[in-house]
Write an enzyme that holds these catalytic residues in place. Structure first.
Site, PDB file in Angstrom:
ATOM      1  N   ILE A 170       0.823  -1.219   0.000  1.00 47.46           N
ATOM      2  CA  ILE A 170       0.000   0.000   0.000  1.00 47.46           C
ATOM      3  C   ILE A 170       0.855   1.266   0.000  1.00 47.46           C
ATOM      4  O   ILE A 170       0.368   2.332  -0.349  1.00 47.46           O
ATOM      5  CB  ILE A 170      -1.004   0.042   1.183  1.00 47.46           C
ATOM      6  N   THR A 223      -8.356   0.898  15.582  1.00 45.65           N
ATOM      7  CA  THR A 223      -8.390   0.039  16.765  1.00 45.65           C
ATOM      8  C   THR A 223      -8.653   0.824  18.063  1.00 45.65           C
ATOM      9  O   THR A 223      -8.293   2.007  18.146  1.00 45.65           O
ATOM     10  CB  THR A 223      -7.028  -0.705  16.891  1.00 45.65           C
ATOM     11  N   ASP A 224      -9.204   0.148  19.050  1.00 38.13           N
ATOM     12  CA  ASP A 224      -9.407   0.781  20.367  1.00 38.13           C
ATOM     13  C   ASP A 224      -8.087   1.132  21.044  1.00 38.13           C
ATOM     14  O   ASP A 224      -8.033   1.970  21.942  1.00 38.13           O
ATOM     15  CB  ASP A 224     -10.265  -0.113  21.282  1.00 38.13           C
ATOM     16  N   GLU A 225      -6.989   0.483  20.588  1.00 37.57           N
ATOM     17  CA  GLU A 225      -5.698   0.696  21.265  1.00 37.57           C
ATOM     18  C   GLU A 225      -5.198   2.126  21.121  1.00 37.57           C
ATOM     19  O   GLU A 225      -4.316   2.553  21.875  1.00 37.57           O
ATOM     20  CB  GLU A 225      -4.651  -0.283  20.738  1.00 37.57           C
ATOM     21  N   TYR A 231       2.885  -0.096  17.858  1.00 34.17           N
ATOM     22  CA  TYR A 231       1.745  -0.444  16.989  1.00 34.17           C
ATOM     23  C   TYR A 231       0.626   0.578  17.127  1.00 34.17           C
ATOM     24  O   TYR A 231       0.157   1.147  16.137  1.00 34.17           O
ATOM     25  CB  TYR A 231       1.221  -1.853  17.338  1.00 34.17           C
ATOM     26  N   LYS A 251      -1.000   3.334  14.487  1.00 33.96           N
ATOM     27  CA  LYS A 251      -2.428   3.367  14.103  1.00 33.96           C
ATOM     28  C   LYS A 251      -3.022   4.747  14.428  1.00 33.96           C
ATOM     29  O   LYS A 251      -3.797   5.295  13.643  1.00 33.96           O
ATOM     30  CB  LYS A 251      -3.221   2.266  14.818  1.00 33.96           C
TER      31      LYS A 251
HETATM   32  P1  NAD Z   1      -3.431  -9.289   9.983  1.00 35.59           P
HETATM   33  O1  NAD Z   1      -2.039  -9.061  10.485  1.00 35.59           O
HETATM   34  O2  NAD Z   1      -4.050 -10.621  10.151  1.00 35.59           O
HETATM   35  O3  NAD Z   1      -3.503  -8.946   8.421  1.00 35.59           O
HETATM   36  C1  NAD Z   1      -2.850  -7.845   7.865  1.00 35.59           C
HETATM   37  C2  NAD Z   1      -2.858  -8.017   6.347  1.00 35.59           C
HETATM   38  O4  NAD Z   1      -2.260  -6.848   5.761  1.00 35.59           O
HETATM   39  C3  NAD Z   1      -2.036  -9.212   5.856  1.00 35.59           C
HETATM   40  O5  NAD Z   1      -2.729  -9.902   4.847  1.00 35.59           O
HETATM   41  C4  NAD Z   1      -0.768  -8.572   5.299  1.00 35.59           C
HETATM   42  O6  NAD Z   1      -0.172  -9.328   4.252  1.00 35.59           O
HETATM   43  C5  NAD Z   1      -1.303  -7.243   4.797  1.00 35.59           C
HETATM   44  N1  NAD Z   1      -0.266  -6.200   4.734  1.00 35.59           N
HETATM   45  C6  NAD Z   1       0.641  -5.889   5.700  1.00 35.59           C
HETATM   46  N2  NAD Z   1       1.445  -4.891   5.263  1.00 35.59           N
HETATM   47  C7  NAD Z   1       1.011  -4.566   4.006  1.00 35.59           C
HETATM   48  C8  NAD Z   1       1.408  -3.589   3.059  1.00 35.59           C
HETATM   49  N3  NAD Z   1       2.437  -2.749   3.295  1.00 35.59           N
HETATM   50  N4  NAD Z   1       0.736  -3.510   1.881  1.00 35.59           N
HETATM   51  C9  NAD Z   1      -0.288  -4.371   1.618  1.00 35.59           C
HETATM   52  N5  NAD Z   1      -0.700  -5.317   2.478  1.00 35.59           N
HETATM   53  C10 NAD Z   1      -0.061  -5.402   3.671  1.00 35.59           C
HETATM   54  O7  NAD Z   1      -4.319  -8.138  10.655  1.00 35.59           O
HETATM   55  P2  NAD Z   1      -5.832  -8.193  11.178  1.00 35.59           P
HETATM   56  O8  NAD Z   1      -5.841  -8.681  12.560  1.00 35.59           O
HETATM   57  O9  NAD Z   1      -6.659  -8.822  10.145  1.00 35.59           O
HETATM   58  O10 NAD Z   1      -6.140  -6.615  11.230  1.00 35.59           O
HETATM   59  C11 NAD Z   1      -6.623  -5.939  10.083  1.00 35.59           C
HETATM   60  C12 NAD Z   1      -6.814  -4.466  10.416  1.00 35.59           C
HETATM   61  O11 NAD Z   1      -7.750  -4.335  11.479  1.00 35.59           O
HETATM   62  C13 NAD Z   1      -5.555  -3.761  10.874  1.00 35.59           C
HETATM   63  O12 NAD Z   1      -5.545  -2.464  10.329  1.00 35.59           O
HETATM   64  C14 NAD Z   1      -5.667  -3.714  12.382  1.00 35.59           C
HETATM   65  O13 NAD Z   1      -5.001  -2.592  12.903  1.00 35.59           O
HETATM   66  C15 NAD Z   1      -7.178  -3.572  12.530  1.00 35.59           C
HETATM   67  N6  NAD Z   1      -7.748  -4.102  13.778  1.00 35.59           N
HETATM   68  C16 NAD Z   1      -7.463  -5.376  14.169  1.00 35.59           C
HETATM   69  C17 NAD Z   1      -8.058  -5.879  15.322  1.00 35.59           C
HETATM   70  C18 NAD Z   1      -7.814  -7.303  15.794  1.00 35.59           C
HETATM   71  O14 NAD Z   1      -8.250  -7.651  16.884  1.00 35.59           O
HETATM   72  N7  NAD Z   1      -7.140  -8.137  15.028  1.00 35.59           N
HETATM   73  C19 NAD Z   1      -8.918  -5.064  16.089  1.00 35.59           C
HETATM   74  C20 NAD Z   1      -9.161  -3.756  15.659  1.00 35.59           C
HETATM   75  C21 NAD Z   1      -8.571  -3.299  14.492  1.00 35.59           C
HETATM   76  O1  DAU Z   2      -7.690  -4.153  20.749  1.00 30.68           O
HETATM   77  C1  DAU Z   2      -7.548  -4.324  19.377  1.00 30.68           C
HETATM   78  C2  DAU Z   2      -6.185  -4.916  19.092  1.00 30.68           C
HETATM   79  O2  DAU Z   2      -6.229  -6.259  19.555  1.00 30.68           O
HETATM   80  C3  DAU Z   2      -5.790  -4.861  17.626  1.00 30.68           C
HETATM   81  O3  DAU Z   2      -5.657  -3.527  17.229  1.00 30.68           O
HETATM   82  C4  DAU Z   2      -4.459  -5.594  17.398  1.00 30.68           C
HETATM   83  O4  DAU Z   2      -4.157  -5.652  16.017  1.00 30.68           O
HETATM   84  C5  DAU Z   2      -4.603  -7.015  17.932  1.00 30.68           C
HETATM   85  O5  DAU Z   2      -3.368  -7.687  17.812  1.00 30.68           O
HETATM   86  C6  DAU Z   2      -5.047  -6.995  19.392  1.00 30.68           C
HETATM   87  O6  DAU Z   2      -4.004  -6.464  20.247  1.00 30.68           O
HETATM   88  P1  DAU Z   2      -3.685  -7.108  21.692  1.00 30.68           P
HETATM   89  O7  DAU Z   2      -2.316  -6.760  22.066  1.00 30.68           O
HETATM   90  O8  DAU Z   2      -4.781  -6.816  22.646  1.00 30.68           O
HETATM   91  O9  DAU Z   2      -3.823  -8.667  21.270  1.00 30.68           O
HETATM   92  P2  DAU Z   2      -2.942  -9.963  21.622  1.00 30.68           P
HETATM   93  O10 DAU Z   2      -3.704 -11.132  21.105  1.00 30.68           O
HETATM   94  O11 DAU Z   2      -1.526  -9.815  21.216  1.00 30.68           O
HETATM   95  O12 DAU Z   2      -2.992  -9.971  23.204  1.00 30.68           O
HETATM   96  C7  DAU Z   2      -4.240 -10.002  23.903  1.00 30.68           C
HETATM   97  C8  DAU Z   2      -3.930  -9.996  25.393  1.00 30.68           C
HETATM   98  O13 DAU Z   2      -3.310 -11.223  25.737  1.00 30.68           O
HETATM   99  C9  DAU Z   2      -2.950  -8.915  25.812  1.00 30.68           C
HETATM  100  O14 DAU Z   2      -3.305  -8.443  27.096  1.00 30.68           O
HETATM  101  C10 DAU Z   2      -1.604  -9.627  25.860  1.00 30.68           C
HETATM  102  C11 DAU Z   2      -1.992 -11.030  26.290  1.00 30.68           C
HETATM  103  N1  DAU Z   2      -1.148 -12.115  25.779  1.00 30.68           N
HETATM  104  C12 DAU Z   2      -0.923 -12.201  24.456  1.00 30.68           C
HETATM  105  C13 DAU Z   2      -0.134 -13.216  23.924  1.00 30.68           C
HETATM  106  C14 DAU Z   2       0.133 -13.295  22.438  1.00 30.68           C
HETATM  107  C15 DAU Z   2      -0.619 -13.066  26.675  1.00 30.68           C
HETATM  108  O15 DAU Z   2      -0.846 -12.985  27.885  1.00 30.68           O
HETATM  109  N2  DAU Z   2       0.143 -14.066  26.144  1.00 30.68           N
HETATM  110  C16 DAU Z   2       0.437 -14.185  24.814  1.00 30.68           C
HETATM  111  O16 DAU Z   2       1.179 -15.108  24.413  1.00 30.68           O
END
Ligand code: NAD
Ligand code: DAU
Length: 345
Positions: free
Chosen positions: A63, A127-129, A153, A157
């Protein structure tokens, strides 16, 4: 209600993006272009069931590359930006990829969308973060809360959210930002809490819990998030921010014990490890604006959602075995060392 014909989805080979593409292929008659760089987290297998759909096209590219992005923008009327480096722990090791993709990449998309003159709406998935961390008795985050990101991260964002806001304010370009809490469900990369704990439990490996395990996250089933984004696309007010969440606060320990209980595994697999640096204590989302203006609310209960998710991982062993035997393992071992554990622990 707005309608579109051709959508650019970025990051569609990741966890939420792949669920979203499947969801909107079903819910609309829109054509979809999926632009994805296929990083370690991007997996074309996540969409193998729809790869031949005539309304779906995949393009490999980054992107932040204007040569890829600008021509695409002349051909779409909606952009939904999921592409991101998404894992907090990785951002602690190395922040630069987060700046390139999440910050620079978002700006390239915004410039391309604006200059291409065809895009009628840009939805930025955040994200809420970005709001930082709550104390136990604080009210949930609402859209007016200041941004106080604590990890590289979430800082990246928050920066991208600011660039989207600036594009709307300066250029009057139609943008909406969504901010969602922790997603879980099928196709989530097994570095995140829920899939990592399911797979380690299935393989009788230790379940590493950071710190005291009492950090709180708000959990939302991924398809509820997808439905929220579609509601925003169709009905969201231009220039707005919408919080999306599951109204389901749980400590990490509660989540992990639920998984062990469903799998019939012993709690002795739990291993408390060194805390994540800068670990946010609690996230919780006030989603009343989305309920009021979009008529959206999460539908899946945590009980049903987690049972379904566990079942999905059990039935899709080859998907995660390929991931766990490759590049991911190298990261996991390094990460394990960072947490003060030896590999054999
Ligand atoms: P993910 O890491 O599973 O997927 C990210 C995707 O983006 C991958 O397919 C990767 O190949 C692609 N990507 C990374 N860098 C790129 C680049 N430079 N150009 C094009 N493609 C690229 O992430 P996810 O968990 O599916 O999260 C998707 C979105 O939602 C993110 O923006 C994240 O911040 C947001 N989000 C995630 C969560 C969550 O809980 N996972 C919650 C709130 C918001
Ligand atoms: O809140 C939204 C976010 O949630 C998204 O924006 C991020 O992309 C997504 O990765 C996620 O972030 P967190 O840091 O909350 O998710 P994670 O799954 O890494 O961790 C969730 C919680 O669990 C956090 O308090 C850290 C803890 N954790 C995580 C891992 C991987 C552990 O205790 N042990 C672990 O091995």
């Amino acid at each position: 209600m707005r309608n579109f014909s051709k959508v650019l989805v970025t990051g569609g080979c990741g966890f939420i993006g792949s669920n979203f593409i499947r969801y909107i292929l079903d819910a609309t008659d829109w054509h979809i272009i999926n632009l994805d760089a296929l990083t370690y987290a991007g997996n074309p297998e996540n969409l193998s069931d729809i790869a031949d759909n005539p309304r779906y096209q995949f393009i490999k590219g980054r992107i932040e590359d204007p040569e890829v992005v600008y021509p695409l923008m002349k051909n779409v009327d909606l952009v939904v930006n999921f592409a991101a480096e998404s894992h907090v722990d990785r951002s602690i090791h190395s922040a630069i990829p987060f700046i390139r993709t999440n910050v620079e990449g978002t700006q390239v998309l915004l410039d391309g969308a604006r200059l291409g003159k065809k895009v009628k709406l840009f939805v930025h998935v955040s994200t809420d973060e970005v709001y930082g961390s709550l104390k136990k008795d604080d009210p949930p985050f609402n859209e007016e809360n200041p941004l106080k990101p604590n990890s590289p991260y979430s800082a990246s964002k928050a920066s991208s959210d600011m660039l989207v806001r600036a594009c709307f304010k300066t250029h009057d370009f139609p943008c909406i930002i969504t901010r969602c809490s922790n997603n879980y469900g099928p196709y989530q990369f097994p570095e995140k809490l829920i899939p990592l704990m399911i797979l380690n439990a299935l393989e009788e490996k230790p379940l590493p819990i950071y710190g005291d395990g009492l950090n709180i996250r708000d959990w939302i089933y991924v398809l509820d998030h997808c439905a929220g984004i579609l509601a925003v696309i169709e009905k969201g007010k231009i220039g707005s921010i919408y919080n999306l969440g599951g109204e389901c606060e749980k400590t990490n320990l509660e989540v992990v014990k639920t998984i062990l209980n469903i799998l019939g595994k012993d709690e002795s697999l739990i291993q408390f490890v060194k805390d994540r640096p800068g670990h946010d204590r609690r996230y919780a989302m006030d989603i009343s604006l989305a309920k009021k203006e979009l008529g959206w609310a999460p539908k899946m209960s945590f009980k049903k959602g987690i049972e379904y998710t566990i079942d999905w991982y059990i039935k899709n062993k080859s998907w995660w075995q390929r991931i766990r035997s490759g590049e991911y393992l190298k990261f996991y071992e390094k990460h394990y060392n960072m947490l003060g554990l030896k590999k054999e622990d």
